[in-house]
Write an enzyme that holds these catalytic residues in place. Structure first.
Site, PDB file in Angstrom:
ATOM      1  NE  ARG A   4      -4.321  -1.185  -0.115  1.00  0.00           N
ATOM      2  CZ  ARG A   4      -4.479  -2.201  -0.970  1.00  0.00           C
ATOM      3  NH1 ARG A   4      -3.498  -2.547  -1.780  1.00  0.00           N
ATOM      4  NH2 ARG A   4      -5.608  -2.875  -1.036  1.00  0.00           N
ATOM      5  CG  ASP A  24       1.843  -2.521  -8.197  1.00  0.00           C
ATOM      6  OD1 ASP A  24       1.721  -2.214  -9.401  1.00  0.00           O
ATOM      7  OD2 ASP A  24       0.949  -3.085  -7.542  1.00  0.00           O
ATOM      8  CD  GLU A  39      -3.337   3.278  -5.444  1.00  0.00           C
ATOM      9  OE1 GLU A  39      -2.259   2.811  -5.849  1.00  0.00           O
ATOM     10  OE2 GLU A  39      -4.296   2.561  -5.136  1.00  0.00           O
ATOM     11  CG  HIS A  50      -2.790  -0.798  -6.885  1.00  0.00           C
ATOM     12  ND1 HIS A  50      -3.214  -0.101  -5.786  1.00  0.00           N
ATOM     13  CD2 HIS A  50      -2.948  -2.108  -6.557  1.00  0.00           C
ATOM     14  CE1 HIS A  50      -3.602  -0.923  -4.845  1.00  0.00           C
ATOM     15  NE2 HIS A  50      -3.446  -2.161  -5.288  1.00  0.00           N
TER      16      HIS A  50
END
Ligand code: NAD
Ligand code: COI
Length: 331
Positions: free
Chosen positions: A234, A258, A263, A295
């Site tokens: 996360r 990622d 985000e 992600h």
């Protein structure tokens, strides 16, 4: 049963349609996310199925309660974006899919690690700049010669540990709730030791508030000067400004990210056109020693199939028995 699905991605829709056909349930599919502007569509349905990283708010749960809906089955692992207190206060039970494919995320974490260690981004950037000679100058590090520190030895972390071990790496882990498995002994160490002694630091912990910025400027300062940071868990786990400063000053060798701290839904909308804009994101994107992905660590055929099928089965369990094996309890 009458079910409404939100946040359906193009790749999920065929599986959803197939599931509805096979089980004879009515499934209405929407690509839009579940929020205050779309929750009214759920009126008249018995259960809700959804996938998003944006918040499931108190307002949404109040509306579901008003419509007599008691079950929300999400198609993913993380529940950090769900207001669980509001869900409970409105008699809405939640289920997630804790293990749609731990290997999908673990394999991706290892992929990012290999890319950074072998400096693939730096080589590619030189080739893009027509500097073929420069492209031959990036000497790499072998994963089998590294010490990998895995933070969070849960389903995904333990899968990643096995893969790293398969490459011959020395692996150590930190988890406040270590699991003892006689078939797979894990070398648990304290967090400070892990940060100080690992060449690669790989995160697999939930983004609960207590874990926010577990990797902050002090944690980064305690890492080896050539350390590599991998985050497929996360975004909030890493203080991105501190990480970018360390990358700028070459106090970190590279990073594989990622899950980016800031985000938004735009970054995750695979089916729509557009570009994600954010100053720190753009700076990371321009760094050849950083591998940045939107992600998508979970994104495999196996995972997407299981996210749809498992979550809809959980909803059927809820509607027929009042509970399901993956009911999310407030801790
Ligand atoms: P899990 O619950 O099986 O394991 C999490 C582990 O982290 C547990 O063992 C827990 O004890 C440990 N932990 C919690 N806080 C910790 C801390 N501060 N330090 C060390 N360990 C800590 O969960 P999982 O299935 O392995 O998933 C891990 C996370 O991966 C999820 O919470 C989710 O955020 C993320 N995820 C990302 C993607 C993606 O596509 N990028 C996909 C799925 C899951
Ligand atoms: C999860 O399953 O927790 C993920 O991060 C995947 C994403 C599609 C929400």
């Amino acid at each position: 049963m009458k079910i409404i699905a939100y946040g359906a991605r193009i790749d999920e829709i065929p599986y959803m349609q197939q599931w509805a056909k096979e089980t004879g349930n009515t499934l209405t599919i929407h690509e839009e996310l579940l929020d205050a502007s779309t929750v009214d569509w759920a009126k008249g349905y018995e259960g809700v199925n959804a996938l998003q990283t944006t918040p499931y708010s108190a307002e949404v749960f109040a509306k579901l309660h008003e419509f007599g809906i008691h079950y929300l089955a999400v198609r993913n692992v993380g529940t950090d974006n769900i207001d669980l207190a509001a869900a409970a206060a409105n008699d809405v039970k939640i289920s997630n899919v804790p293990a749609y494919s731990p290997a999908a995320i673990a394999e991706f974490a290892v992929t990012l690690t290999l890319q950074v260690l072998r400096r693939v981004g730096e080589v590619a950037a030189r080739l893009q700049a027509d500097d073929y000679d420069g492209a031959t100058k990036f000497i790499g590090r072998e994963l089998g010669q590294q010490t990998v520190g895995v933070i969070g030895a849960g389903r995904i972390g333990r899968t990643a540990i096995r893969i790293f071990e398969g490459f011959g790496a020395k692996v150590q882990a930190y988890d406040p709730y270590p699991v003892t498995d006689q078939d797979h002994l894990i070398d648990y160490v304290g967090l400070d030791e892990l940060l100080r002694t690992s060449d690669v630091i790989d995160l697999h912990i939930p983004g609960i508030p207590a874990n926010t910025h577990i990797i902050d400027s002090a944690a980064i300062a305690s890492m080896k000067p050539n350390a590599v940071l991998i985050n497929t868990a996360r975004g909030n786990l890493v203080d991105t400004e501190a990480m970018v400063a360390a990358l700028r000053e070459h106090r970190l060798a590279g990073a594989g990210i990622d899950t980016y701290e800031h985000e938004t839904a735009d970054l995750l909308t695979l089916s729509k056109e557009g570009r994600f804009h954010d100053p720190l994101w753009d700076e990371l994107l321009a760094m050849p020693n950083v591998v940045l992905t939107p992600h998508i660590a979970y994104y495999t055929e196996t995972a997407v199939h299981n996210m749809v099928y498992f979550s809809l089965q959980h909803l059927v369990d809820f509607l027929t028995t009042g509970t399901t094996s993956t009911e999310v309890k407030r801790t």
